[in-house]
Design a protein around this motif. Structure first.
Motif, PDB file in Angstrom:
ATOM      1  N   MET A 110       0.798  -1.220   0.000  1.00 18.97           N
ATOM      2  CA  MET A 110       0.000   0.000   0.000  1.00 18.97           C
ATOM      3  C   MET A 110       0.839   1.283   0.000  1.00 18.97           C
ATOM      4  SD  MET A 110      -3.267  -0.923   0.029  1.00 18.97           S
ATOM      5  CE  MET A 110      -4.400   0.017   1.031  1.00 18.97           C
ATOM      6  N   ASN A 111       2.101   1.191   0.390  1.00 17.78           N
ATOM      7  CA  ASN A 111       2.944   2.382   0.439  1.00 17.78           C
ATOM      8  C   ASN A 111       3.616   2.685  -0.894  1.00 17.78           C
ATOM      9  OD1 ASN A 111       2.588   3.140   3.200  1.00 17.78           O
ATOM     10  ND2 ASN A 111       3.835   1.387   3.782  1.00 17.78           N
ATOM     11  N   ASP A 112       3.338   1.884  -1.901  1.00 17.35           N
ATOM     12  CA  ASP A 112       3.934   2.070  -3.219  1.00 17.35           C
ATOM     13  C   ASP A 112       2.877   2.585  -4.191  1.00 17.35           C
ATOM     14  OD1 ASP A 112       6.529   1.156  -4.856  1.00 17.35           O
ATOM     15  OD2 ASP A 112       4.756   0.756  -6.073  1.00 17.35           O
ATOM     16  N   VAL A 113       3.311   3.328  -5.201  1.00 15.03           N
ATOM     17  CA  VAL A 113       2.356   3.861  -6.187  1.00 15.03           C
ATOM     18  C   VAL A 113       1.647   2.743  -6.947  1.00 15.03           C
ATOM     19  CG1 VAL A 113       3.570   6.045  -6.484  1.00 15.03           C
ATOM     20  CG2 VAL A 113       4.167   4.099  -7.934  1.00 15.03           C
ATOM     21  N   ASN A 114       2.240   1.552  -6.942  1.00 17.01           N
ATOM     22  CA  ASN A 114       1.622   0.419  -7.627  1.00 17.01           C
ATOM     23  C   ASN A 114       0.794  -0.454  -6.686  1.00 17.01           C
ATOM     24  OD1 ASN A 114       2.735   1.071 -10.168  1.00 17.01           O
ATOM     25  ND2 ASN A 114       4.664   0.087  -9.611  1.00 17.01           N
ATOM     26  N   GLY A 115       0.536   0.060  -5.482  1.00 13.47           N
ATOM     27  CA  GLY A 115      -0.261  -0.700  -4.521  1.00 13.47           C
ATOM     28  C   GLY A 115      -1.754  -0.563  -4.739  1.00 13.47           C
ATOM     29  N   LYS A 116      -2.155   0.414  -5.573  1.00 13.06           N
ATOM     30  CA  LYS A 116      -3.577   0.617  -5.860  1.00 13.06           C
ATOM     31  C   LYS A 116      -3.743   0.865  -7.358  1.00 13.06           C
ATOM     32  CE  LYS A 116      -4.450   2.729  -1.321  1.00 13.06           C
ATOM     33  NZ  LYS A 116      -4.904   3.950  -0.606  1.00 13.06           N
ATOM     34  N   PHE A 117      -4.719   0.217  -7.941  1.00 17.26           N
ATOM     35  CA  PHE A 117      -5.027   0.404  -9.362  1.00 17.26           C
ATOM     36  C   PHE A 117      -6.519   0.661  -9.534  1.00 17.26           C
ATOM     37  CE2 PHE A 117      -0.876  -1.169 -10.288  1.00 17.26           C
ATOM     38  CZ  PHE A 117      -0.596  -0.841 -11.617  1.00 17.26           C
ATOM     39  N   GLN A 118      -6.815   1.453 -10.564  1.00 17.86           N
ATOM     40  CA  GLN A 118      -8.205   1.698 -10.952  1.00 17.86           C
ATOM     41  C   GLN A 118      -8.370   1.244 -12.399  1.00 17.86           C
ATOM     42  OE1 GLN A 118     -10.836   5.232  -9.709  1.00 17.86           O
ATOM     43  NE2 GLN A 118     -10.076   5.863 -11.695  1.00 17.86           N
ATOM     44  N   ILE A 119      -9.343   0.385 -12.639  1.00 14.56           N
ATOM     45  CA  ILE A 119      -9.563  -0.190 -13.969  1.00 14.56           C
ATOM     46  C   ILE A 119     -10.910   0.278 -14.508  1.00 14.56           C
ATOM     47  CG2 ILE A 119      -9.794  -2.340 -15.275  1.00 14.56           C
ATOM     48  CD1 ILE A 119      -8.207  -3.721 -13.024  1.00 14.56           C
ATOM     49  N   HIS A 120     -10.892   0.780 -15.727  1.00 12.62           N
ATOM     50  CA  HIS A 120     -12.136   1.224 -16.380  1.00 12.62           C
ATOM     51  C   HIS A 120     -12.035   0.875 -17.853  1.00 12.62           C
ATOM     52  CE1 HIS A 120     -15.204   4.301 -17.778  1.00 12.62           C
ATOM     53  NE2 HIS A 120     -15.826   3.666 -16.802  1.00 12.62           N
ATOM     54  N   ALA A 121     -12.547  -0.292 -18.214  1.00 12.08           N
ATOM     55  CA  ALA A 121     -12.403  -0.776 -19.580  1.00 12.08           C
ATOM     56  C   ALA A 121     -13.093   0.123 -20.595  1.00 12.08           C
ATOM     57  CB  ALA A 121     -12.953  -2.200 -19.683  1.00 12.08           C
ATOM     58  N   ALA A 122     -14.196   0.762 -20.210  1.00  9.68           N
ATOM     59  CA  ALA A 122     -14.938   1.618 -21.141  1.00  9.68           C
ATOM     60  C   ALA A 122     -14.070   2.730 -21.702  1.00  9.68           C
ATOM     61  CB  ALA A 122     -16.162   2.200 -20.446  1.00  9.68           C
ATOM     62  N   SER A 123     -13.141   3.251 -20.885  1.00  4.11           N
ATOM     63  CA  SER A 123     -12.240   4.313 -21.346  1.00  4.11           C
ATOM     64  C   SER A 123     -10.826   3.787 -21.582  1.00  4.11           C
ATOM     65  CB  SER A 123     -12.207   5.462 -20.327  1.00  4.11           C
ATOM     66  OG  SER A 123     -11.768   4.998 -19.057  1.00  4.11           O
ATOM     67  N   GLY A 124     -10.639   2.474 -21.471  1.00  2.52           N
ATOM     68  CA  GLY A 124      -9.339   1.871 -21.739  1.00  2.52           C
ATOM     69  C   GLY A 124      -8.276   2.200 -20.711  1.00  2.52           C
ATOM     70  N   GLN A 125      -8.684   2.464 -19.468  1.00  5.91           N
ATOM     71  CA  GLN A 125      -7.724   2.876 -18.453  1.00  5.91           C
ATOM     72  C   GLN A 125      -7.499   1.775 -17.414  1.00  5.91           C
ATOM     73  OE1 GLN A 125      -7.909   7.086 -17.099  1.00  5.91           O
ATOM     74  NE2 GLN A 125      -9.874   7.120 -18.173  1.00  5.91           N
ATOM     75  N   ILE A 126      -6.214   1.554 -17.112  1.00 10.12           N
ATOM     76  CA  ILE A 126      -5.817   0.656 -16.028  1.00 10.12           C
ATOM     77  C   ILE A 126      -4.624   1.350 -15.355  1.00 10.12           C
ATOM     78  CG2 ILE A 126      -4.398  -0.743 -17.618  1.00 10.12           C
ATOM     79  CD1 ILE A 126      -5.180  -3.180 -15.821  1.00 10.12           C
ATOM     80  N   ARG A 127      -4.917   2.234 -14.400  1.00  5.50           N
ATOM     81  CA  ARG A 127      -3.942   3.184 -13.874  1.00  5.50           C
ATOM     82  C   ARG A 127      -3.523   2.876 -12.443  1.00  5.50           C
ATOM     83  NH1 ARG A 127      -3.135   7.553 -17.029  1.00  5.50           N
ATOM     84  NH2 ARG A 127      -4.635   7.990 -18.695  1.00  5.50           N
ATOM     85  N   ASN A 128      -2.222   3.114 -12.185  1.00 10.18           N
ATOM     86  CA  ASN A 128      -1.743   2.997 -10.809  1.00 10.18           C
ATOM     87  C   ASN A 128      -2.117   4.254 -10.039  1.00 10.18           C
ATOM     88  OD1 ASN A 128       0.070   4.853 -11.825  1.00 10.18           O
ATOM     89  ND2 ASN A 128       1.908   3.704 -11.293  1.00 10.18           N
TER      90      ASN A 128
END
Length: 417
Positions: free
Chosen positions: A227-245
């Motif tokens: 959780m202390n890393d920028v890659n510890g949380k992701f948000q996925i939204h296929a409709a807009s093609g986003q899979i972001r840290n």
């Protein structure tokens, strides 16, 4: 004191109607304030009486204090008095009241409750203007306390308002589908660690959250071990093609596949299993039910690397319980609200996820495509593994040795390399 008396004491109109002169002064101040809500003022007609103005003021003030971002302050009578007095004195207009004054009051009260105010800052009656109150609550010495309090208060408020469906909650991952801004904010801020910069969970992100949720399935992924890393949380939204840290520096299917091999399969399986609930919740919150088969197709098509990735540890579990359907068992939702990571015990073991939607299984005898040393694809009950064997017979022998009860005729075996 009885509840009726408390409410009567806090309602500013009950006090104003006992002081006709003050009511008349309020009427004058409101007549000259162009920032008051147009709808509320329009309902009064062209010639409102001081009494009508006073009642409208009381309703607006009570609603504003009750729905402040950090809590309900509508029952503190001295706040109503203070705001009304300074408004009549034209120390600020309605826009200033809603944009600055309520926040300053809430901050002062929080500092007071925590016992961190200096002696000279404890007497609320000394603040003869909004400027003086702001000067106190913005003192550098109170900055850290204010920041912690505001964050905690906002998280608690969003926690109470959140609506989401938990897909996965085990020793490592917490994965959920948010259906409102409260869930987006809470899931981004809960626990220790990096706070994401996603617009959907920012302090002013309610419109963004609503737009994204309306457009299609949003998925929040929390890696409890990182959780202390920028890659510890992701948000996925296929409709807009986003899979972001969490800091949005990466919109990367490859990164997600590398960090979490096999997780997308688990997510897809959980989405498929909860299709009905997801459709119902999306209809309730957006008036447009999600088409879950289409959402699954988009996840696979727009994040192919994540979808195709396989967790090596999952392969070892193929010889597990024959009766396991391979689907994720998401946590049940209670009263329309999602559970939260700290409240749920870790799962005993990670289930194997299906290669959904799987092709119809064929008898092993009809799938003897090649033989000899190489990589073989094995599919059984929706579970797929790829591993090197000396021959097709060797593959079946090893599977049978690990699980003597397995029906080898139901195992699809193909040599792929």
């Amino acid at each position: 004191m009885k509840i009726h008396d408390i409410i009567t004491e806090a309602n500013i109109y009950r006090k104003l109607e006992k002081d006709p002169q003050k009511l008349k002064m309020l009427w004058v101040a409101m007549r000259h304030d162009g920032t008051l809500p147009i709808a509320s003022m329009g309902r009064l007609g062209p010639r409102p009486t001081p009494e009508q103005m006073g009642q409208t003021w009381s309703e607006l003030l009570d609603s504003t204090l009750a729905n402040a971002p950090t809590g309900d302050y509508s029952r503190d009578g001295k706040f109503d008095d203070w705001l009304t007095k300074l408004y009549i004195d034209q120390d600020f207009n309605w826009e200033d009241l809603t944009g600055q004054a309520v926040d300053a009051l809430a901050t002062w009260k929080a500092l007071s409750n925590r016992g961190v105010l200096d002696a000279e800052d404890k007497d609320f009656n000394k603040f003869r203007s909004l400027r003086l109150l702001n000067a106190v609550v913005r003192k550098p010495k109170y900055a850290d306390d204010v920041k912690r309090w505001k964050e905690a208060a906002m998280i608690e408020k969003m926690k109470a308002a959140r609506e989401d469906l938990v897909l996965i909650d085990d020793e490592r991952f917490y994965v959920a589908v948010p259906f409102n801004y409260g869930a987006c904010y809470y899931l981004g801020h809960v626990g220790n660690g990096v706070i994401p910069t996603w617009c959907t969970g920012s302090s002013t992100g309610s419109t963004w959250a609503e737009n994204y949720i309306r457009d299609g399935l949003m998925i929040m992924v929390l890696d409890k071990t990182n959780m202390n890393d920028v890659n510890g949380k992701f948000q996925i939204h296929a409709a807009s093609g986003q899979i972001r840290n969490s800091n949005q520096s990466e919109n990367s299917d490859e990164l997600f596949a590398t960090l979490f091999p096999g997780l997308m399969k688990r997510i897809v399986a959980a989405v498929n299993k909860n299709a009905t609930a997801l459709e119902q919740l999306s209809l309730k919150n957006t008036k447009r039910p999600y088409n879950i088969p289409s959402e699954i197709d988009r996840l696979k098509a727009r994040f192919p690397l994540s979808w195709q990735s396989v967790n090596p540890e999952d392969e070892e579990q193929m010889d597990g319980d024959d009766e396991d359907d391979g689907e994720e068992k998401p946590k049940a939702k209670k009263k329309g609200k999602g559970t939260e990571p700290a409240d749920v015990a870790p799962a005993a073991a990670e289930p194997i996820e299906p290669e959904a939607p799987a092709e119809p299984e064929e008898p092993a005898a009809d799938n003897a495509e090649g033989d000899g040393p190489g990589e073989y694809e094995l599919i059984h009950n929706g579970v797929r593994i790829v591993r090197r064997f000396n021959s097709r017979e060797d593959a079946l022998t090893q599977i049978l040795a690990r699980n003597p009860t397995i029906d080898v005729n139901a195992v699809v075996v193909r040599k792929i390399g």
